[in-house]
Write a protein that holds these residues in place. Structure first.
Motif, short mmCIF file in Angstrom:
data_model
loop_
_atom_site.label_atom_id
_atom_site.label_comp_id
_atom_site.label_asym_id
_atom_site.label_seq_id
_atom_site.Cartn_x
_atom_site.Cartn_y
_atom_site.Cartn_z
N MET A 1 0.82 -1.19 0.00
CA MET A 1 0.00 0.00 0.00
C MET A 1 0.86 1.25 0.00
N LYS A 2 1.95 1.19 0.79
CA LYS A 2 2.67 2.45 0.94
C LYS A 2 3.55 2.73 -0.27
N PHE A 3 3.71 1.76 -1.14
CA PHE A 3 4.52 2.05 -2.30
C PHE A 3 3.69 2.53 -3.49
N THR A 4 2.37 2.39 -3.35
CA THR A 4 1.51 2.83 -4.44
C THR A 4 1.77 4.28 -4.83
N PRO A 5 1.79 5.19 -3.85
CA PRO A 5 2.02 6.60 -4.22
C PRO A 5 3.37 6.79 -4.90
N VAL A 6 4.35 6.05 -4.44
CA VAL A 6 5.69 6.20 -5.02
C VAL A 6 5.66 5.76 -6.49
N LEU A 7 4.99 4.64 -6.73
CA LEU A 7 4.89 4.16 -8.10
C LEU A 7 4.15 5.16 -8.96
N LEU A 8 3.10 5.70 -8.38
CA LEU A 8 2.31 6.71 -9.07
C LEU A 8 3.21 7.87 -9.46
N PHE A 9 4.00 8.29 -8.50
CA PHE A 9 4.91 9.40 -8.73
C PHE A 9 5.89 9.06 -9.84
N ALA A 10 6.38 7.82 -9.78
CA ALA A 10 7.33 7.38 -10.80
C ALA A 10 6.70 7.48 -12.18
N ALA A 11 5.47 7.00 -12.27
CA ALA A 11 4.79 7.01 -13.57
C ALA A 11 4.62 8.43 -14.06
N THR B 1 10.45 9.88 0.33
CA THR B 1 11.22 10.91 -0.35
C THR B 1 12.41 10.29 -1.07
N VAL B 2 13.07 9.37 -0.39
CA VAL B 2 14.22 8.71 -1.01
C VAL B 2 13.79 7.97 -2.27
N ALA B 3 12.64 7.32 -2.17
CA ALA B 3 12.14 6.58 -3.33
C ALA B 3 11.89 7.52 -4.50
N VAL B 4 11.28 8.68 -4.19
CA VAL B 4 11.04 9.67 -5.24
C VAL B 4 12.37 10.07 -5.89
N PHE B 5 13.35 10.30 -5.03
CA PHE B 5 14.67 10.71 -5.51
C PHE B 5 15.27 9.64 -6.43
N LEU B 6 15.20 8.40 -5.99
CA LEU B 6 15.79 7.33 -6.78
C LEU B 6 15.05 7.16 -8.11
#
Lengths: 316, 315, 493
Positions: free
Chosen positions: A1-11, B16-21
């Motif tokens: 769940m907590k990586f969903t936003p990160v993935l979203l951001f990545a996309a 934040t680190v993930a965003v950075f990476l």
């Protein structure tokens, strides 16, 4: 769940950046395909000022004609030397073939010129000269200076003022940012032309930092203090145009001889409409064009003169 | 503590680190120039100034305040440094004077906030103008340029292949992290930001801490001015315009709450790096200057939005 | 409500709870802190989304996605912490977000609004000026504004969370009158309170919750207090007030002629080691103000303070703490805790010196102490790294206590130590106060609950309008005597 936003951001960031990478900007297409021929970089002081936009336009025309790739990058603020320095450092990383630079700071930018030298990237200076002493002290080298003589431009403006005022008058000056060689040279030239005309006095000389809104307020204040001012020399058109509005607001349109510098489209129109008396044409488009042409010549191994003047003319 | 465990313990920073990476990954796919040693060092160097200012702002924001004067203080401290150097002062002494000027400006902010009961926004807004004017006054508006190589080593030198400014930044972050986590002062900073009233009633010397916090903010702005002056070989009285906004952005991207009480020094470093990498990457890609501004703004919003979403999912 | 479930990371807050409330009844919701009452009510208010279960109002399933949807469905909640905008007027607050439209869109019809507001307030039988600023009102009046606000949106279901915790006996009586009239109008009232006596006065039925589960529903008239307490704690509660065992020693604190203009008038008293002194009085009688003045949180105009026989001048809380004073504030969220930080940071805040060596903090030692104290106080938490905001009220109060125990203060001032805390935690805190006295500390306890004052205190001081109105020996005074003294009226012969 907590990586969903990160993935979203990545996309999102992926598509954003990829979009940038694919943008129709001819400069950008060279981003990933470095091998496609020489890349010439133009770093003006900013791209918020019509002067530099004209320069960019001229440079783009020349680049198209010569079949080279042109990258144009600039800081948000004309005064942000540190940011301009970063941009140049990044362009050095990109291994551009030549660098055309309009320095935001005549001394401050010298260290990064040195860095370009070390990376074997030739540097062509436009519009504003580097501080000769600082350059020599650092051991940096530039190929050429392409620009008009600001001092000469100021002088032409001064002579025009003397003529227009008939040797009698009270004059105000709006300066650029203190310490900028360009503005200083223009004002110096203007003052020089006024010397020997004791009937003309400079009653106020204040910086309005190149900006239109400051031109307005500063000249409004000058009018408050010296209601009898009948001529103004502004070191660029933006400040002059600001002052024109202040004059209109004070109901004095036509009573103050306004002389600007740069001959931007808007200033030319104001001259035609009679709101401004004159402006000095520097021809930034020609500067941009000449700079790119010279850079191309240089890359072909042709010699380039150390100082290339671009003509100045009075628009009245 | 191993790295994965550290990341789990600091889930917000992990985001934040993930965003950075991710950002780095995207950029290395898009341009071959990004992932090179020289470019990475280049980015690190370009991040230094913002990062050092942002440490001070992190402390101020953690304590529930804000400091808008850092850009102007940087300019004032910078010209003091430059004038001292040109007057022939030894380098350490001149740097000392510069730091004192910065800390003094911060102290004024702190006194106004703690004892004058001014809202930090107003106090520092006032000082922003005062310091800028002061910088223009002492220099007559002109840049002060040209220094010895011994001073310029701070910008041009390298130790173990890493540029000196980057070492300075790492040292500042190391100390700032330690102070925040392992000293009374650090504890008090977050406690005041979290609940000033409760802190006061728990015997925290709130007023003195606030003065210290703002003094630290001013001092770090001055430290940044040392590095900037060395880098440009010149101190400009108009330097640092709107730097406070960049530093606030780095702090907020790094997960520090503008309400105070929550955040970390480490997060701010990552926040500053995100901003640095983004600008660098956009330059490398040859993206137009106008689009760059749009993208940077969008990333700031996205990073903070991400934070909200992140916290929301835990609720 | 049927089968409501809500999970938080690491905690199941609600585990399939059923609740049925009828029209025109006062339904009491009972449970220890952390039992899930507040969460259940937040689900009803649309403030928290449920993971499972359904809610039906008048037989119709409702979604309750957000607070506005809940309002439209006729649900209105009065939280323990009021949701009022302090600097707006009473009328502005009543109609916030649905102001009557004025002549132009965006303008407010002030006249209508004030008129409607005063009608609403009159219907409740209270005399509050609708144009007064909320910040200038007393707690009880603010409470009434909250009730009026809830009713002005035609609430069919009204939830009241601890409505009486800040009210005096008289004000409570008035509130009950209002509640009874609501019941008569067919409003379903859900009433949350820890004050057992009240429940029997006002409630019709009661639902007991424990650990996020529904434990039982009873008709109040048919059950006893003991039965309810057993349901709540899952065990029979032994004597509520522990026996006094502490031996009194020498004088620890003496206050003489303490004055603060308009607030405190010539207050003198003393406190011995091992003694628990209760400080009674109505809201606004100056009890908290006295505590703050002694603690250096507010300046004093005159008076002297001795600690352990030594005259001291206390100018700040920091200094008070150095001199060995501790102060548990009545409002733990605003004055006691740094909510966004964790348990360890909160417990060590007042005494970081103890964990620093050469200026460097040892988080390990701070955590050890915090760990020992939280175990000792039986704080329910997954770990010391838990942020205090996530704890229930009783556990938060224990963290505040831990802070002062960590400090090992000689003289402790407790301001409403059991406000908003369930029966089980109350008993623990009573025992703790007794134990602290037994260790030779002097304790000044401010409380609005007379049984608490009577049950715990060796001596009782009563304040009335900033004066010390009376002093009694514990065990030799009746609640009536105390109340008369606090009201400033002579006791009936």
């Amino acid at each position: 769940m907590k990586f969903t936003p990160v993935l979203l951001f990545a996309a999102v960031s992926l598509s954003l950046l990829a979009g940038c990478g694919r943008s129709p900007d001819p400069a950008a297409s060279a981003g990933s395909a470095a091998a496609a021929g020489p890349v010439i970089a133009l770093v003006p002081k900013t791209l918020n000022n019509p002067f530099f936009i004209d320069m960019q336009r001229g440079a783009e025309e020349a680049a198209r004609a010569a079949g080279v790739t042109l990258v144009v990058q600039a800081a948000e603020r004309e005064t942000d030397v540190e940011r301009q320095m970063q941009i140049i450092e990044n362009l050095i990383q990109r291994k551009v073939s030549a660098l055309i630079l309009a320095p935001s700071g005549s001394r401050e930018i010298v260290p990064v010129v040195l860095k370009a030298n070390q990376a074997d990237i030739p540097v062509l200076i436009v519009d504003t000269r580097l501080d000769a002493a600082a350059l020599q002290a650092s051991g940096g080298k530039t190929v050429t200076f392409i620009g008009s003589d600001n001092h000469e431009g100021g002088k032409i403006a001064g002579q025009f003022a003397v003529e227009r005022l008939g040797g009698q008058g009270r004059v105000a000056v709006l300066e650029g940012i203190a310490g900028h060689e360009t503005g200083d040279a223009r004002v110096r030239g203007f003052r020089e032309a006024l010397r020997g005309h004791p009937g003309i006095t400079i009653v106020a000389s204040q910086p309005a930092n190149w900006e239109r809104d400051q031109g307005y307020t500063v000249f409004q204040n000058i009018l408050q203090a010296n209601p009898t001012v009948n001529a103004l020399f502004a070191a660029n058109d933006l400040m002059a145009l600001g002052a024109v509005e202040a004059i209109a607001a004070a109901g004095k349109t036509g009573k103050v001889t306004v002389i600007g510098f740069d001959a931007q489209d808007e200033a030319r129109a104001a001259v035609k409409a009679g709101k401004m008396a004159a402006t000095i044409a520097q021809n930034p488009a020609l500067m941009g064009r000449t700079a790119v042409e010279r850079a191309v010549a240089l890359l072909k191994g042709e010699p380039v003169p150390a100082d290339i003047g671009v003509s100045i003319e009075l628009v009245k | 503590m191993t790295l994965p465990r550290f990341l789990v313990a600091n889930a917000r920073q992990a985001g934040t680190v993930a965003v950075f990476l991710v950002l780095c990954l995207v950029l290395s796919v898009l341009t071959p120039h990004f992932l090179t040693t020289s470019n990475l060092l280049n980015v690190a160097q370009q991040t230094v100034i913002n990062a050092v200012i942002a440490v001070g702002l992190t402390y101020v924001i953690l304590s529930g305040g804000i400091d808008l004067s850092v850009g102007s203080v940087l300019a004032l401290a910078g010209v003091v440094l430059a004038l001292a150097l040109q007057a022939g002062w030894p380098v350490p002494l001149a740097i000392g004077a510069c730091l004192v000027v910065g800390a003094a400006c911060g102290t004024v902010n702190g006194l106004l906030v703690a004892f004058g009961r001014l809202p930090p926004f107003i106090a520092t807004l006032g000082l922003m103008s005062v310091a800028r004017g002061g910088a223009l006054l002492v220099t007559d508006g002109r840049p002060v340029s040209g220094f010895d190589a011994s001073f310029r080593w701070l910008a041009t030198g390298e130790v173990l292949g890493i540029p000196v400014p980057v070492w300075c930044m790492l040292a500042v972050y190391g100390v700032a992290h330690f102070v925040l986590k392992r000293t009374k002062f650090g504890r008090y900073v977050v406690a005041i930001g979290g609940n000033e009233e409760a802190s006061l009633l728990s015997g925290v010397p709130v007023a003195a801490c606030k003065v210290g916090i703002y003094a630290l903010g001013g001092g770090l702005a001055a430290a940044a001015s040392v590095l900037l002056t060395a880098r440009l070989n010149s101190a400009q009285p108009i330097a640092g315009l709107s730097y406070e906004l960049d530093a606030i952005a780095a702090t907020v991207i790094g997960g520090t709450s503008l309400m105070g009480g929550q955040g970390s020094v480490f997060g701010t470093l990552v926040g500053a790096l995100i901003m640095g990498v983004l600008r660098n990457g956009l330059n490398l890609l040859g993206v137009s200057s106008y689009v760059q501004q749009v993208v940077i703004g969008a990333v700031i919003i996205a990073a903070v939005l991400l934070d909200t979403v992140f916290k929301g999912s835990k609720r | 409500m049927r089968g409501i479930a809500k999970r938080y990371p690491g905690v199941v807050a609600l585990d399939g709870v059923d609740l049925e409330v009828r029209r025109g009844e006062v339904h009491v919701l009972l449970g220890e802190n952390g039992a899930g009452k507040s969460t259940l009510m937040k689900v009803l208010a649309g403030a928290v989304r449920r993971d499972a279960g359904e809610v039906r109002i008048d037989g119709e399933a409702v979604a309750l996605g957000d607070p506005r949807a809940a309002q439209r469905a006729g649900v209105s909640i009065i939280y323990q912490e009021f949701n009022l905008v302090p600097h707006l007027s009473v009328a502005d607050n009543l109609y916030l977000g649905r102001e009557p439209r004025g002549a132009w869109p965006g303008l407010i019809d002030q006249k209508t609004m004030v008129r409607d507001a005063s009608r609403q307030l009159a219907a409740l039988g209270v005399s509050i000026d609708p144009q007064a600023r909320v910040a200038d009102l007393g707690v009880a009046e603010q409470q009434m504004v909250e009730v009026a606000k809830a009713l002005s949106i035609d609430a069919r279901i009204l939830v009241m969370d601890e409505p009486t915790s800040a009210l005096t006996e008289q004000e409570i009586e008035r509130l009950f009158t209002v509640i009874r009239s609501l019941r008569a109008r067919g409003v379903a009232v859900i009433y949350i309170s820890h004050r057992m006596e009240e429940l029997f006065q006002i409630g019709d039925r009661v639902t007991v919750m424990r650990d996020g589960r529904h434990v039982g529903t009873r008709v109040l008239a048919d059950c006893t207090m003991d039965e309810l307490v057993r349901l709540m704690v899952g065990r029979a509660l032994t004597e509520q007030f522990p026996a006094r065992t502490a031996r009194q020693g020498e004088e620890a604190l003496r206050v003489e002629g303490l004055c603060r203009r308009g607030v405190l008038h010539d207050i003198s008293f003393s406190l011995r080691r091992g003694e628990v002194v209760g400080l009674a009085g109505l809201m606004g009688s100056g009890r908290t103000e006295l505590a703050r003045a002694i603690f250096g949180a507010d300046p004093i105009d005159a008076g002297r303070i001795w600690l352990r026989g030594r005259a001291v001048t206390i100018r700040s809380p920091r200094q008070a703490i150095r001199e060995g004073l501790g102060f548990l504030t009545e409002d733990r969220k605003r004055q006691g805790l740094v909510l966004c930080r964790d348990i360890e940071e909160n417990t060590s805040l007042a005494h970081l010196d103890r964990f620093t060596r050469a200026g460097v903090l040892s988080p390990r030692r701070a955590a050890e102490t915090a760990g020992r104290l939280t175990t000792e106080l039986r704080v329910k938490t997954p770990g010391l790294g838990q942020r205090v905001v996530n704890l229930s009220g009783g556990n938060q109060q224990k963290v505040v206590l831990a802070k002062w125990l960590c400090r090992e203060a000689d003289v402790l001032i407790f301001d409403e130590p059991t406000r908003g805390i369930d029966v089980g935690a109350k008993a623990e805190i009573y025992q703790l106060i007794q134990r602290l006295a037994g260790e030779g500390r002097a304790i000044l306890m401010i409380s609005s609950e007379l049984p608490e004052i009577l049950g715990l205190s060796d001596r009782i001081l009563v304040m009335h309008r900033g004066h010390l109105a009376g002093e009694f020996r514990g065990g030799e005074v009746t609640p009536e005597q105390l109340l008369h003294c606090a009201l400033g009226s002579p006791p009936a012969p």
